[in-house]
Design a protein around this motif. Structure first.
Motif, PDB file in Angstrom:
ATOM      1  N   PHE A  41     -10.385  -1.768 -18.479  1.00 30.15           N
ATOM      2  CA  PHE A  41      -9.866  -0.521 -17.217  1.00 30.15           C
ATOM      3  C   PHE A  41     -10.182  -0.885 -15.957  1.00 30.15           C
ATOM      4  N   THR A  42      -9.083  -0.889 -15.140  1.00 31.65           N
ATOM      5  CA  THR A  42      -9.181  -1.157 -13.722  1.00 31.65           C
ATOM      6  C   THR A  42      -8.460  -0.229 -12.853  1.00 31.65           C
ATOM      7  N   GLU A  43      -8.907  -0.249 -11.551  1.00 30.07           N
ATOM      8  CA  GLU A  43      -8.353   0.887 -10.560  1.00 30.07           C
ATOM      9  C   GLU A  43      -7.700  -0.054  -9.462  1.00 30.07           C
ATOM     10  N   LEU A  44      -6.668   0.298  -9.097  1.00 28.42           N
ATOM     11  CA  LEU A  44      -5.799  -0.473  -8.020  1.00 28.42           C
ATOM     12  C   LEU A  44      -5.326   0.229  -7.126  1.00 28.42           C
ATOM     13  N   GLU A  45      -4.793   0.021  -6.135  1.00 28.72           N
ATOM     14  CA  GLU A  45      -4.179   0.897  -4.891  1.00 28.72           C
ATOM     15  C   GLU A  45      -2.779   0.398  -4.719  1.00 28.72           C
ATOM     16  N   VAL A  46      -1.813   1.062  -4.421  1.00 31.17           N
ATOM     17  CA  VAL A  46      -0.558   0.499  -4.087  1.00 31.17           C
ATOM     18  C   VAL A  46      -0.185   1.279  -3.070  1.00 31.17           C
ATOM     19  N   THR A  47       0.664   0.245  -2.198  1.00 33.89           N
ATOM     20  CA  THR A  47       1.141   1.141  -0.701  1.00 33.89           C
ATOM     21  C   THR A  47       2.456   0.627  -0.617  1.00 33.89           C
ATOM     22  N   TYR A  48       3.531   1.443  -0.614  1.00 30.43           N
ATOM     23  CA  TYR A  48       4.847   1.041  -0.380  1.00 30.43           C
ATOM     24  C   TYR A  48       5.651   1.759   0.616  1.00 30.43           C
ATOM     25  N   ALA A  49       6.727   1.188   1.172  1.00 25.25           N
ATOM     26  CA  ALA A  49       7.305   2.026   2.147  1.00 25.25           C
ATOM     27  C   ALA A  49       8.125   3.200   1.540  1.00 25.25           C
ATOM     28  N   ARG A  50       8.101   4.417   1.724  1.00 25.11           N
ATOM     29  CA  ARG A  50       8.850   5.436   1.220  1.00 25.11           C
ATOM     30  C   ARG A  50      10.462   5.174   1.472  1.00 25.11           C
TER      31      ARG A  50
END
Length: 373
Positions: A41-50
């Protein structure tokens, strides 16, 4: 040879050509049992242009994957279940078939972990974004934008996994074809990603007339209508497993009928689907694919597709059957895993054995109705 073809070939070699193609015992025991892998299990973060040009959006991303060992490692904390996965466990070898998942309204991904850990133990990578602004802490109101942003959360999360740098332990382990699943509002999201088309004319005219859900109407503007018209179809998803789905009216019959991939449509009696109600099920009535299936879990409730009803059976507030026990909830989880895993293997991996099982399957206890096209 494509990565998907290599996946299918590896699967056939792993299970044996005779087992995959010949007569063999009923696979229910295999499907319901935990698979051969440990689960990481791992937790990531995703940022993207709406997509609407209104800045960046950031979502948490939870990932379950086949691991080699979990011994001595920390486990994640789930709100309604005890984890058997381990945080940052070493990744097993191979390119893993993928299951994407969208959680429900006012929920989080960590309430459907029985599905995720089961798939990962059978060799799948599972990813589930947390839909920012539509989780447990965000209240009951749905903003207009969440109706289209949810699909983009899933697709952008998938993009992120496929583009992981070489330094990431998961880099190179993620297949570029997947199955999409979701529960409740996430089932609606799964339908959109599968190719359901929004009935934009109905939404635009129905909002002022009061014929459409007030939530999507509250901030409806030209930009939102444009986003809905564009849809959220992601062609990397080759099959869909929506559970207890809502918001059919935003697509309508023709919108759902536009779906061209196989759909396993799961419902619960407690959501108004009693025995013999298939003809009244609007999603099922609209689906017309030759491989589409409907499973109605008799006696189950809306949240029987999550961890909630096993931990809190009989909770009317949490939409669990008031006359059922934790053992009933465990049985529904077992049946969900059996049908979902078989469907995913049949339609992503081309597993003929699973396809035959789905064609001939009798209901897995507890009693369930199976409808096929």
């Amino acid at each position: 040879m494509s990565r998907l073809s290599l996946l299918a070939l590896a699967f056939l070699l792993a299970c044996g050509f005779l087992a995959c193609g010949g007569d063999d015992p009923d696979p229910v025991a295999e499907l319901e049992a935990r698979g051969p892998h440990e689960v990481g299990f791992t937790e990531l973060e995703v940022t993207y242009a709406r997509p609407d040009g209104r800045g960046d959006r950031t979502v948490k991303l939870y990932v379950w994957y086949p691991a080699t060992t979990t011994e001595g490692l920390r486990v994640p904390t789930y709100p309604f279940a005890t984890a058997t996965a381990a945080i940052e466990a070493p990744v097993a070898e191979g390119v893993f078939p993928v299951l994407g998942y969208s959680h429900g309204h006012q929920a989080v991904p960590l309430v459907s972990t029985f599905v995720f850990e089961h798939f990962a133990s059978h060799g799948w990578l599972v990813f589930a974004p947390e839909h920012t602004g539509n989780t447990t802490v965000d209240g009951e109101d749905r903003q207009t934008e969440i109706y289209y942003l949810r699909g983009h959360d899933v697709s952008e999360s998938y993009d992120h996994l496929l583009a992981l740098p070489a330094s990431s332990p998961l880099a190179g382990h993620v297949s570029d074809r997947a199955v999409i699943a979701g529960h409740s509002f996430g089932g609606y999201t799964a339908y959109g990603l599968a190719g359901a088309i929004y009935d934009v004319d109905f939404i635009e005219t129905g909002c002022p007339a009061g014929d459409v859900s007030a939530d999507i109407c509250d901030e409806l503007d030209d930009e939102a209508l444009e986003q809905l018209a564009a849809g959220v179809r992601d062609p990397r998803f080759v099959a869909a497993i929506p559970m207890a789905s809502g918001d059919f009216g935003l697509f309508g019959t023709e919108g759902v009928r536009a779906i061209e991939i196989p759909v396993l449509h799961m419902v619960a009696e407690g959501d108004g689907h009693p025995a013999g109600s298939a003809n009244e099920d609007v999603y099922w009535s609209a689906l017309d694919g030759v491989d589409d299936m409907r499973i109605d879990f008799l006696g189950a409730g809306h949240n029987s597709f999550t961890d909630v009803c096993r931990r809190l059976p009989g909770s009317e507030l949490l939409r669990c059957p008031t006359d059922r026990t934790a053992m009933d909830a465990l049985a529904w989880q077992r049946a969900t895993n059996v049908y979902a895993l078989a469907f995913a293997r049949a339609h992503l991996l081309g597993d003929r054995r699973m396809a035959r099982f789905l064609e001939d399957a009798e209901p897995v206890d507890p009693s369930a109705e199976i409808d096929r096209r």
